[in-house]
Design a protein around this motif. Structure first.
Motif, PDB file in Angstrom:
ATOM      1  N   LYS A  96      14.338-144.336  59.434  1.00  0.00           N
ATOM      2  CA  LYS A  96      13.185-144.966  58.803  1.00  0.00           C
ATOM      3  C   LYS A  96      12.834-146.226  59.592  1.00  0.00           C
ATOM      4  O   LYS A  96      13.684-146.770  60.313  1.00  0.00           O
ATOM      5  N   PRO A  97      11.589-146.732  59.497  1.00  0.00           N
ATOM      6  CA  PRO A  97      10.422-146.066  58.937  1.00  0.00           C
ATOM      7  C   PRO A  97      10.068-144.825  59.759  1.00  0.00           C
ATOM      8  O   PRO A  97      10.185-144.834  60.982  1.00  0.00           O
ATOM      9  N   PHE A  98       9.625-143.797  59.078  1.00  0.00           N
ATOM     10  CA  PHE A  98       9.317-142.512  59.676  1.00  0.00           C
ATOM     11  C   PHE A  98       8.378-142.654  60.882  1.00  0.00           C
ATOM     12  O   PHE A  98       8.651-142.141  61.979  1.00  0.00           O
ATOM     13  N   ALA A  99       7.251-143.353  60.691  1.00  0.00           N
ATOM     14  CA  ALA A  99       6.239-143.477  61.730  1.00  0.00           C
ATOM     15  C   ALA A  99       5.436-144.761  61.504  1.00  0.00           C
ATOM     16  O   ALA A  99       5.454-145.320  60.407  1.00  0.00           O
ATOM     17  N   PRO A 100       4.697-145.223  62.519  1.00  0.00           N
ATOM     18  CA  PRO A 100       3.898-146.450  62.357  1.00  0.00           C
ATOM     19  C   PRO A 100       2.742-146.302  61.379  1.00  0.00           C
ATOM     20  O   PRO A 100       2.243-147.306  60.864  1.00  0.00           O
TER      21      PRO A 100
END
Length: 340
Positions: A96-100
């Motif tokens: 995490k975080p998964f993606a921006p």
């Protein structure tokens, strides 16, 4: 299960040294990191083989007969590494975080589903005994209807005058830390958020580059409102990493905490039920593996079972959306709707 580990910075090396060895079902067959210094540090520490340590995710996958990829890189490397792994036909678990952005995360979720691959996010705070016990209390309905939730998180990072990597982040509280707590709200309530009002700030004397303190009100689907307070610069009694919780039901309140310090952080997990003057401690379930080792185990087992893992990318979209809605609310001073 043969895996490639992508990301050999300090956190990635911690994964390799402390977490992966706990999961007997996996074997690391190759590693990768774009930074030569990180690759060399991993080799020097004996956790990466120079013959199978690569500069790119693509090369590590191409040269190994791996089943899956574990992405432990920093946030900027998540989307490229996950996309490369999925396009190569590999299952993926990412930190995490998964993606921006939620849009980028959703794109990867759709890519995984179209290819019939498992995509998971290591929201490791879910995998602790106290969390499991509270989930059961909520689902059972034995305490009546849940109507209010409070969560406090307090730590003093940098009290020794030294700055770590998270001190330089744009959002050291919400995106790096509160995302754990936001995901736990969803996990224990069994509900998704609908809107959030958030305010953040940073004392002028702190060592942080971004907001280190914040408060929020979060509304959930069934009408429950959660109040959240978080601080990286509090002189108050430190909480466990999962924070200090109080959940009010019709007939009782539940007070609990989870994920203490050290390798055996689960030993500080506690759940108490209060009814008037009566206080009873709840017996916690036994969990063979907790923390990130627990999230990796869930990922591996889901692949074996041919099912969606609890910590799937699809499920995590709502946690990510809540996190970025909090950032937006803090920036513009308005209540923000949450939609994944």
């Amino acid at each position: 299960m043969r895996i490639v580990q992508v990301g050999l910075g300090g956190f990635g090396r911690n994964w390799a040294e402390e977490m992966i060895p706990q999961v007997a079902e996996v074997e690391v067959v190759a590693t990768a990191d774009v930074a030569e210094a990180s690759r060399q540090a991993a080799i020097d520490a004996g956790i990466a083989d120079p013959k199978t340590c690569y500069a790119t995710t693509e090369q590590a996958i191409e040269d190994s007969d791996a089943d899956a990829v574990l992405v432990t890189a920093s946030l900027v490397g998540h989307v490229p590494a996950v996309r490369a792994a999925l396009e190569a036909g590999k299952h993926v678990m990412v930190e995490k975080p998964f993606a921006p952005t939620v849009a980028e995360a959703r794109e990867l979720v759709d890519l995984a589903e179209s290819a019939g691959l498992v995509l998971a996010v290591s929201q490791n705070y879910r995998f602790f005994p106290a969390v499991r016990a509270v989930q059961q209390l909520v689902r059972s309905g034995d305490l009546g209807d849940l109507h209010a939730v409070e969560l406090d998180f307090r730590r003093f990072s940098g009290s020794d005058g030294r700055r770590g990597p998270h001190h330089f982040l744009d959002e050291p509280l919400l995106v790096d830390m509160s995302i754990h707590h936001f995901d736990l709200f969803r996990a224990v309530l069994g509900q998704n958020p609908t809107q959030i009002t958030c305010k953040t700030w940073d004392p002028e004397w702190s060592l942080f580059s971004g907001p280190s303190e914040g408060v929020a009100l979060i509304d959930f689907e069934a009408g429950v409102t959660a109040s959240y307070r978080g601080s990286w610069v509090s002189h108050g009694t430190p909480t466990a990493w999962a924070g200090q919780w109080r959940m009010d039901f019709t007939d009782a309140s539940v007070e609990w905490t989870s994920r203490g310090d050290g390798k055996d952080g689960w030993t500080s997990d506690e759940v108490w039920i209060r009814r008037g003057d009566s206080l009873r401690q709840v017996e916690l379930p036994t969990m063979p593996l907790t923390d990130r080792a627990g999230s990796l185990t869930e990922f591996v087992q889901a692949i074996k079972d041919g099912r969606e893992p609890e910590n799937s990318g699809r499920d995590n979209l709502s946690s990510l959306a809540l996190t970025y809605a909090a950032v937006e609310s803090a920036a513009n001073g308005r209540t923000v709707k949450v939609g994944a």
